[in-house]
Design an enzyme around this catalytic site. Structure first.
Site, short mmCIF file in Angstrom:
data_model
loop_
_atom_site.label_atom_id
_atom_site.label_comp_id
_atom_site.label_asym_id
_atom_site.label_seq_id
_atom_site.Cartn_x
_atom_site.Cartn_y
_atom_site.Cartn_z
N LYS A 155 0.82 -1.21 0.00
CA LYS A 155 0.00 0.00 0.00
C LYS A 155 0.86 1.26 0.00
CE LYS A 155 -4.33 -1.65 0.62
NZ LYS A 155 -5.56 -1.25 -0.10
N ASP B 265 -8.51 -0.02 6.35
CA ASP B 265 -8.38 -1.11 7.30
C ASP B 265 -7.00 -1.06 7.96
OD1 ASP B 265 -10.85 -2.58 7.13
OD2 ASP B 265 -10.27 -3.16 5.11
#
Length: 397
Positions: free
Chosen positions: A80, A128
């Site tokens: 990410k 998340d």
């Protein structure tokens, strides 16, 4: 003791991919190239390892397993880092250009030439954990305020990691999709800019930039391989990772017979349901999966445009095989190099092992002794407390 992989209840459907050009239209070679040119200039950039799991491949009966280990990525622990931070810079580039009345380059932002102006532009997102951490890191690097929304089940360790990077972290009572909706609503009310890894009607540029950033990872993997894999097992979530990897593989390997298998937790299988119904389909999340990064009930429409043309197989998996796979890698049980992986990272590997333990499923997926499988180990140990519990023998945390 029963073999959890042999007894794992996996659901599998095969679909005929639609014909089209989404792999080059939604994410163009130029999109990927621009992200590569920028990200490889960042301080601390280094390719992450493509780890051969030769011992495990022999044990389960395939020719080759290559595991792209994203744990070392920029010290943030996950792939990410490539997406959120890059998309943040692209949002700032577009907005600064409007406010200043002239073109602004990514190099200008990276070199700190617009720090004061960036300080007046707040970026926000729901997460998340890993996407928000990347966005917070990217904002900290260029001086932009960052506001992150997390749902009730996001661990406190992941929340604190974002706070440590300067983000204002807001925890809500609902699930991931509720946090996405609140991030959108409050951004509209306050003039903030959402940097999301999922797209919706009228919102496509940041998700495209996020997926383009992920292409750095796939390019590294392709350049390390001497031939095309026969299979790639890709985590689901909203679909951004899977779509980015599938698109880049198509652009790199062309018409090589590469089988794209999408893997999701059975507790959050929105892409499986989308494939089953032939259209983007949301699902209700009634219980949270151990794979926190994959607990997403609503697919990204942009990602689905690619997956409907590139993916042929969709598989759901139970949480019961996640912890055993984390331990298998970390303890080097197959004689391969030790890999410390997070829960979401092992979804593809866990599913591959389970499939090879179940002959009918292996046959349905076209897996045999000649198969060469590429896996994306999407995160390292992003929550040390959870990793410690798993290594101590916990199967549910």
């Amino acid at each position: 003791m029963a073999d959890p992989f042999a007894t794992a209840a996996l659901r599998h459907i095969v679909v005929t991919p639609a014909k089209g050009d989404a792999a080059t239209r939604v994410l163009s070679p130029t999109d990927f190239a621009q992200a590569w040119d920028e990200i490889t200039q960042w301080d601390g950039y280094a390719p992450t390892p493509l780890v051969p799991l030769s011992g495990l491949a022999r044990q389960i009966g395939v020719a080759r397993i290559d595991y792209k280990h994203e744990g070392p990525r920029f010290g943030l622990g996950s792939f990410k880092a490539l997406g959120g931070a890059y998309a943040a810079m692209r949002v700032l580039q577009r907005e600064l250009g409007k406010r200043l009345g002239h073109a602004v380059t990514l190099e200008d932002i990276r070199e700190g030439n617009h720090t004061q102006a960036c300080g007046a532009i707040t970026l926000s997102s729901a997460t998340d954990g890993n996407h928000g951490r990347s966005l917070a890191w990217g904002c900290q690097r260029v001086g932009a305020p960052c506001r992150i929304y997390i749902h009730a089940e996001v661990s406190e360790g992941r929340a604190q990691a974002m706070r440590d990077l300067g983000a204002d972290v807001v925890r809500i009572d609902g699930d991931y999709d509720d946090s996405v909706n609140l991030a959108k609503t409050e951004a509209e009310e306050n003039g903030w800019f959402v940097v999301s890894d999922t797209s919706w009607d009228g919102y496509t540029e940041p998700p495209r930039d996020v997926m383009a950033g992920y292409g750095v990872m796939t390019r590294e993997a392709c350049e390390a391989l001497d031939q095309a894999p026969t299979h790639v097992f890709l985590q689901g979530g909203v679909g951004g990772l899977a779509a980015s990897v599938a698109a880049y593989l198509r652009q790199h390997w062309g018409d090589a017979a590469l089988r794209v298998v999408i893997v999701e937790p059975e507790l959050a299988a929105c892409l499986y349901e989308s494939a089953r119904k032939g259209t983007p389909t949301s699902v209700q999340i009634d219980a949270e999966t151990i794979m926190a990064g994959l607990s997403c009930g609503e697919p990204s429409e942009m990602a689905w445009d690619i997956l409907r043309e590139e993916a042929s197989d969709f598989v759901t998996m139970p949480d019961s095989i996640v912890a055993p796979t984390v331990r298998l890698l970390a303890n080097a049980e197959s004689g391969d190099a030790k890999v410390e992986a997070g829960e979401s990272a092992v979804a593809g590997l866990a599913t591959l092992i389970a499939a090879m333990r179940q002959p009918d499923l292996a046959k349905a997926l076209g897996l045999d002794a000649q198969s060469r499988v590429l896996l994306i180990g999407s995160e390292g140990v992003t929550d040390p407390a959870i990793f410690k519990a798993i290594m101590a023998g916990a199967d549910h945390v």
